[in-house]
Design a protein around this motif. Sequence first.
Motif, short mmCIF file in Angstrom:
data_model
loop_
_atom_site.label_atom_id
_atom_site.label_comp_id
_atom_site.label_asym_id
_atom_site.label_seq_id
_atom_site.Cartn_x
_atom_site.Cartn_y
_atom_site.Cartn_z
N LEU A 287 -6.60 8.42 2.57
CA LEU A 287 -6.44 8.00 1.18
C LEU A 287 -7.51 6.95 0.88
O LEU A 287 -7.43 5.83 1.35
CB LEU A 287 -5.06 7.39 0.95
N TYR B 181 1.04 4.01 -3.10
CA TYR B 181 0.64 5.40 -2.89
C TYR B 181 1.85 6.33 -2.75
O TYR B 181 1.68 7.51 -2.47
CB TYR B 181 -0.27 5.52 -1.67
N GLU B 182 3.03 5.77 -2.96
CA GLU B 182 4.29 6.54 -2.92
C GLU B 182 4.44 7.33 -1.63
O GLU B 182 4.85 8.49 -1.62
CB GLU B 182 4.39 7.45 -4.14
N ASP C 70 -9.07 -2.42 -5.10
CA ASP C 70 -7.67 -2.15 -4.74
C ASP C 70 -7.24 -2.99 -3.54
O ASP C 70 -6.12 -3.50 -3.50
CB ASP C 70 -7.45 -0.66 -4.45
N PHE D 134 0.83 -1.20 0.00
CA PHE D 134 0.00 0.00 0.00
C PHE D 134 0.87 1.26 0.00
O PHE D 134 0.67 2.17 -0.81
CB PHE D 134 -0.92 -0.01 1.23
N SER E 11 -6.04 3.14 5.16
CA SER E 11 -6.46 4.16 4.20
C SER E 11 -7.20 5.29 4.91
O SER E 11 -7.04 6.46 4.57
CB SER E 11 -7.31 3.56 3.08
N ILE F 52 -9.61 3.96 -0.57
CA ILE F 52 -9.22 2.73 -1.24
C ILE F 52 -10.48 1.94 -1.57
O ILE F 52 -11.40 1.86 -0.75
CB ILE F 52 -8.24 1.90 -0.36
#
Length: 143
Positions: free
Chosen positions: A106, A62-63, A112, A58, A101, A108
């Motif tokens: 973020l 998502y860097e 995903d 994850f 998340s 998700i």
Amino acid sequence: MKFKAKCPASIGELIQGKIRGQEMLVSCPIYNFVEVEICMNNGIEIEKEKIYKAFEIFLELYEIKEIRAKDLKVTTHSSIPRGKGMAGSTADISAGLAALSSLLSLPISQEDIASIAVRVEPTDSTVFSMLALYDHLEGKHRE
């Protein structure tokens, strides 16, 4: 700050048969709850290795570079026995990703979550909120 999420495990039908000529079954969803919070250099608990592996994927996708999987404290709440074919680890991974998340704000999707989970291990279709035909080994087919 902690975030908590849940995912059902799969125990199949507890009872199935006929009552007065009518087909009936009894099933019971059992949920795993997972809490996630940031706790720098918390370490990785070996019994939660699959959850942490999913977190690593994850964070990479998502860097996110400022947090590592070992910076996350995971608390699981489950009465599901492990290694009995009841989808307990799938529920842990799914609930853990949903909680992470939320923690990181973020969003998700179920797709995903399934894509990440199948990279950790074969994954039950309990990831999805509805009945699903799912390639549990590679995640390439969902219907």
